[in-house]
Design a protein around this motif. Structure first.
Motif, PDB file in Angstrom:
ATOM      1  N   GLU A 154      42.509  34.389  41.325  1.00 14.20           N
ATOM      2  CA  GLU A 154      42.148  34.104  42.718  1.00 14.20           C
ATOM      3  C   GLU A 154      41.616  32.694  42.912  1.00 14.20           C
ATOM      4  OE1 GLU A 154      40.547  36.273  40.841  1.00 14.20           O
ATOM      5  OE2 GLU A 154      38.390  36.256  41.183  1.00 14.20           O
ATOM      6  N   ARG A 195      33.703  31.886  57.431  1.00 14.27           N
ATOM      7  CA  ARG A 195      33.333  33.283  57.209  1.00 14.27           C
ATOM      8  C   ARG A 195      32.260  33.422  56.136  1.00 14.27           C
ATOM      9  NH1 ARG A 195      38.189  36.557  55.716  1.00 14.27           N
ATOM     10  NH2 ARG A 195      36.638  38.204  55.621  1.00 14.27           N
ATOM     11  N   TYR A 344      35.290  35.461  46.654  1.00 11.89           N
ATOM     12  CA  TYR A 344      35.433  36.887  46.944  1.00 11.89           C
ATOM     13  C   TYR A 344      36.269  37.101  48.210  1.00 11.89           C
ATOM     14  CZ  TYR A 344      33.986  41.770  47.400  1.00 11.89           C
ATOM     15  OH  TYR A 344      33.974  43.136  47.503  1.00 11.89           O
ATOM     16  N   LYS A 345      36.020  36.275  49.223  1.00 16.78           N
ATOM     17  CA  LYS A 345      36.771  36.431  50.476  1.00 16.78           C
ATOM     18  C   LYS A 345      38.230  36.012  50.297  1.00 16.78           C
ATOM     19  CE  LYS A 345      33.219  36.577  53.953  1.00 16.78           C
ATOM     20  NZ  LYS A 345      32.037  36.796  53.113  1.00 16.78           N
ATOM     21  N   PHE A 347      39.925  36.375  47.466  1.00 19.27           N
ATOM     22  CA  PHE A 347      40.531  37.488  46.739  1.00 19.27           C
ATOM     23  C   PHE A 347      40.859  38.640  47.685  1.00 19.27           C
ATOM     24  CE2 PHE A 347      40.119  41.473  44.320  1.00 19.27           C
ATOM     25  CZ  PHE A 347      41.127  41.276  43.396  1.00 19.27           C
ATOM     26  N   LEU A 348      39.923  38.956  48.586  1.00 18.52           N
ATOM     27  CA  LEU A 348      40.151  40.099  49.468  1.00 18.52           C
ATOM     28  C   LEU A 348      40.980  39.744  50.692  1.00 18.52           C
ATOM     29  CD1 LEU A 348      36.821  41.876  48.936  1.00 18.52           C
ATOM     30  CD2 LEU A 348      39.099  42.659  48.334  1.00 18.52           C
TER      31      LEU A 348
ATOM     32  N   VAL B  99      30.987  48.086  46.696  1.00 16.59           N
ATOM     33  CA  VAL B  99      31.598  48.197  45.374  1.00 16.59           C
ATOM     34  C   VAL B  99      31.950  46.819  44.820  1.00 16.59           C
ATOM     35  CG1 VAL B  99      32.537  50.505  45.700  1.00 16.59           C
ATOM     36  CG2 VAL B  99      33.889  48.531  46.404  1.00 16.59           C
ATOM     37  N   ALA B 100      31.658  45.781  45.628  1.00 17.59           N
ATOM     38  CA  ALA B 100      32.125  44.424  45.341  1.00 17.59           C
ATOM     39  C   ALA B 100      31.922  43.991  43.898  1.00 17.59           C
ATOM     40  CB  ALA B 100      31.446  43.442  46.275  1.00 17.59           C
ATOM     41  N   MET B 104      34.830  43.488  41.042  1.00 17.54           N
ATOM     42  CA  MET B 104      35.259  42.175  40.589  1.00 17.54           C
ATOM     43  C   MET B 104      35.076  42.017  39.080  1.00 17.54           C
ATOM     44  SD  MET B 104      36.653  40.768  43.125  1.00 17.54           S
ATOM     45  CE  MET B 104      36.893  39.026  42.778  1.00 17.54           C
ATOM     46  N   TYR B 211      42.011  53.331  47.446  1.00 15.91           N
ATOM     47  CA  TYR B 211      42.142  52.018  46.777  1.00 15.91           C
ATOM     48  C   TYR B 211      40.901  51.167  47.053  1.00 15.91           C
ATOM     49  CZ  TYR B 211      43.967  47.200  46.311  1.00 15.91           C
ATOM     50  OH  TYR B 211      44.147  45.875  45.997  1.00 15.91           O
ATOM     51  N   GLY B 213      40.427  48.081  46.972  1.00 18.94           N
ATOM     52  CA  GLY B 213      40.710  46.904  47.810  1.00 18.94           C
ATOM     53  C   GLY B 213      40.448  47.189  49.285  1.00 18.94           C
ATOM     54  N   GLN B 216      36.766  47.245  49.765  1.00 20.28           N
ATOM     55  CA  GLN B 216      36.196  45.891  49.726  1.00 20.28           C
ATOM     56  C   GLN B 216      36.504  45.113  51.001  1.00 20.28           C
ATOM     57  OE1 GLN B 216      38.021  45.163  45.738  1.00 20.28           O
ATOM     58  NE2 GLN B 216      36.117  44.101  45.318  1.00 20.28           N
ATOM     59  N   VAL B 217      37.715  45.288  51.540  1.00 21.62           N
ATOM     60  CA  VAL B 217      38.047  44.603  52.794  1.00 21.62           C
ATOM     61  C   VAL B 217      37.141  45.107  53.916  1.00 21.62           C
ATOM     62  CG1 VAL B 217      39.817  44.295  54.558  1.00 21.62           C
ATOM     63  CG2 VAL B 217      40.413  44.046  52.155  1.00 21.62           C
ATOM     64  N   GLU B 219      34.256  46.214  53.559  1.00 22.06           N
ATOM     65  CA  GLU B 219      32.946  45.626  53.273  1.00 22.06           C
ATOM     66  C   GLU B 219      32.857  44.176  53.749  1.00 22.06           C
ATOM     67  OE1 GLU B 219      32.294  45.179  49.117  1.00 22.06           O
ATOM     68  OE2 GLU B 219      30.252  44.454  49.321  1.00 22.06           O
ATOM     69  N   THR B 220      33.855  43.337  53.361  1.00 22.91           N
ATOM     70  CA  THR B 220      33.770  41.915  53.746  1.00 22.91           C
ATOM     71  C   THR B 220      33.853  41.736  55.254  1.00 22.91           C
ATOM     72  OG1 THR B 220      36.147  41.596  53.434  1.00 22.91           O
ATOM     73  CG2 THR B 220      34.742  40.967  51.608  1.00 22.91           C
ATOM     74  N   LEU B 221      34.485  42.686  55.954  1.00 26.02           N
ATOM     75  CA  LEU B 221      34.560  42.568  57.409  1.00 26.02           C
ATOM     76  C   LEU B 221      33.327  43.168  58.078  1.00 26.02           C
ATOM     77  CD1 LEU B 221      38.346  43.367  57.971  1.00 26.02           C
ATOM     78  CD2 LEU B 221      37.236  41.134  57.859  1.00 26.02           C
TER      79      LEU B 221
END
Lengths: 474, 474
Positions: A154, A195, A344-345, A347-348, B99-100, B104, B211, B213, B216-217, B219-221
């Motif tokens: 990544e 972000r 991290y962002k 990667f996701l 779960v980040a 990772m 999944y 991923g 995690q998405v 989470e990041t949002l």
């Protein structure tokens, strides 16, 4: 000798620039006969063919004319008036952005094949090193087929990160490859940066005017834009920025310090240093967009704001879209103290960037092709920019104010106050000419009699004719 | 004849499957001698070499053994026990995801070259059509070099969109190319979908387990996950989903209806239809991740949820990462009634997707190479999955529960309750074997004695030995 031989190309462009300067400075006065071709050839130690090409450029630009059996004479060229627009005057308060619909419809309209693209910030195919890039890509596809079996790391391809670390040194910032993360272009870098440092409804300080893509990203992330008065040639005003950060809560500041879009402005070194320092003290991350920094008309290129960063507070964003290929979609980011968040962002967001374009670019940089082509492109843009300004002074109303870019291919015009740039845009489209209206570059609806022009995609007689038509429309 | 000749490969795999079935059904009983090579060769009208290879597969799988000068005999194989795990029991309330860090660090650890990759959802290089893809890419780089001069349209390459529209028909959804937007992979599609239908702090209903991923998405949002009980072989429970959407405010539902990650579950058609309909009535957008749908062991492949969509309420996401190349980074999205939002966010995320990989993939699909290779891959995964299940029943404790995937290459194991899958993971790493612990697949810390296995990257003797070691560790 062909136009594409870089050394010869350099010679005759350089010579044309020298001669233009001599004319502008009055060394060769209006009406005077220029030295003979042979004379110039001996003085500058270049071939006759080179001198002929240089004179031809001067003719195209309207500085001289050939008189049969007599030689070349300096024409009564309209002295270029460096009518510089004043410091911009946006309202300094957070604004919700909504340039979306207008921007998208203009972008789509301006893409039409038949238009003369006098506004788009996209370089011409012939200036980009596409042939050598494609050969490199083809070779990489054949040799590195097994690398398609895995997601690239990544952070990006290790060799490309090393090459970019070397490139960063040219902007005055020495770093290791570990600081670099590869992205799908500068806009992705800006997204990741914003972000990582701000949340929806946070306030982001920006130059006014600024690239509409930055405004749109701020909009899609639900953030608010705070426009700071900006000098058309020297960039954001550090005094006003300092006062503003003391009064308002600001989560980040996004700047294009070297050859900004749309102004073409370049912050002086001391301003860059001061802005980096004052934002660091205020703990406000500075997001630097340096996409045009490599296209400086002078060498060495101006320093990046990142080169003054001591604490990792500057997030540096750039890409190869203006110098190698927009379609390749490769950019990078140096996230400083926000590296973990950005990684991290990234990667996701899409796991990693496509693998072959990265390997190919690394080879391309390693072989020195990037530097060679970027310098050549900067020389071409310099010459075109001088022509562009000349023709504007020729064809536009006398009270037109224009910026003085020292790099890149973008130019900003303040037209007479009664001009409606959106109307001008539509009238120009009817004449098959695309320009970019100034209103796109503000969240407040400022710059209604301003336009952005570009010499990235149009030159020579087509540019002259189009500017003549545009001038008449104004 | 080589392993990579697709027709021959098909023949001996097919034959091995037929024979395995005959053994499992008792046509050839334990201890019995199998028909001679020549006999089978004549019966099935295949070459002797093909029969030898098939028998060799059966030997590897532990079904038969060769006795010198006598022939092949059916071994006392352990009858495969379809011990299906029960419906999952997550707590049905919105949860902040975190779960980040664990995810990772596991992802990076599992990438190490020396590990036997028994957990990663990445297919092996030899199964992917990398050689023909690279040749296509190299040709495209040579022929289409001028296309590098422009940003590709933000919708993506027109030819690729047409080919994808044709591919969509195989999942039962007929559409025009205009509905398709190209992305940098399925994760980017999911990001665009979620950002277009929900805001930070909104609640997203998901399968449990799902999944990581997706978690995690979310989470990041800054969104929250609501885990819905899910049947290990038939996917999310429509009754519980229906009750939940009546009680809770849900902004979107993300499902992997065909061959889910990590379960390998496939929702029956009537469940897909019912879920599409109930979400449409509740005006909750359904985001469908169909990345494994094309790897069905049976033809035709199961229908997509999108095929039941009448109002544009289903946002379909997929990519070529599991079937052609992960490193290429090409996915797609059909955003239904959210097309404008998704298109705008794609444009402002990274303008467009890299141009050459798109042109190359379009050619690849047009020449029928995608379909041919995906069918071949599905046959290989089917055979490997049967072996994997067989070895698990051989080497793992008797109360191990395993799912019954009918497509893809992922398998889910519920280990005895006293097993700590994270400890197992670490012990396995010490033995150079990478698995994926179940805890990653829940926002609530569920599935602590569960693991995900994959037959995407490991097979044959290496897989058998590794599973034997893993079984001993359990």
């Amino acid at each position: 000798m062909t136009m594409t031989d870089p050394i010869q190309c350099y010679l005759y462009e350089q010579l044309a620039q020298d001669l233009t300067q001599s004319i502008q400075e009055g060394v060769y006065a209006i009406g005077q006969r220029l030295p003979s071709l042979r004379n110039i050839s001996e003085t500058y130690a270049v071939s006759l063919a080179t001198v002929i090409q240089s004179y031809s450029l001067l003719e195209q630009a309207g500085y001289i004319e050939a008189r049969p059996k007599s030689g070349y004479y300096v024409l009564p060229w309209k002295k270029f008036q460096p009518n510089e627009p004043p410091l911009t005057q946006p309202v300094i308060k957070p604004t919700n952005v909504s340039v979306a619909q207008l921007a998208m419809s203009l972008i789509h309209e301006a893409r039409q094949q038949h238009l003369v693209k006098l506004g788009a910030a996209v370089p011409e195919a012939d200036i980009l090193p596409l042939a050598s890039l494609s050969r490199t890509l083809a070779g990489v596809s054949r040799r590195h087929w097994r690398s398609l079996a895995n997601y690239e790391n990544e952070n990006g391809n290790e060799n490309l990160r090393k090459q970019i670390a070397r490139l960063m040194a040219e902007s005055g910032y020495r770093c290791k490859s570990e600081e670099v993360i590869i992205t799908n272009g500068c806009l992705e870098s800006l997204n990741l940066a914003l972000r990582s440092v701000a949340k929806p409804s946070d306030t982001i300080a920006i130059e006014s005017p600024t690239y509409f893509g930055i405004l749109q990203v701020i909009e899609t992330l639900g953030m608010r834009a705070l426009e700071i008065p900006t000098h058309p040639n020297y960039g954001i005003d550090p005094d006003i920025l300092q006062k503003t950060v003391k009064k308002q809560k600001i989560s980040a500041c996004v700047l294009i310090p070297s050859f900004s879009n749309p102004l073409g402005a370049c912050m002086p070194d001391k301003n860059k240093q001061r802005v980096v320092s004052l934002l660091e003290q205020a703990a406000i991350p500075l997001i630097e967009d340096d996409i045009y920094g490599g296209l400086s008309y002078e060498t060495p290129r101006p320093k990046s704001a990142k080169s003054y960063d001591k604490s990792g507070n500057v997030i540096y964003c750039s890409s190869f879209s203006k110098t190698v290929s927009p379609g390749l979609r490769i950019g990078w980011i140096l996230p400083g103290r926000f590296t973990e968040q950005v990684r991290y962002k990234k990667f996701l967001g899409n796991i990693s960037t496509s693998v072959h374009p990265q390997i190919a670019l690394a080879e391309f940089l390693e072989r020195g092709l990037y530097r060679k082509n970027t310098r050549r492109a900067a020389r071409i843009y310099h010459r075109r920019m001088e022509q562009l300004k000349h023709w504007i002074s020729e064809y536009f109303p006398a009270d037109t104010l224009i910026t003085q870019p020292r790099g890149g291919f973008l130019l900003w015009l303040e037209l007479p106050k009664n001009t409606n740039a959106l109307t001008l845009y539509r009238n120009a489209i009817d004449k098959r000419i695309a320009i970019t209206p100034g209103i796109l570059f503000s969240a407040q609806g400022q710059y209604q009699h301003h336009i952005r022009l570009s010499c990235g995609a149009v030159e020579g007689e087509l540019a002259r004719k189009s500017l003549k038509i545009l001038g008449a429309l104004v």
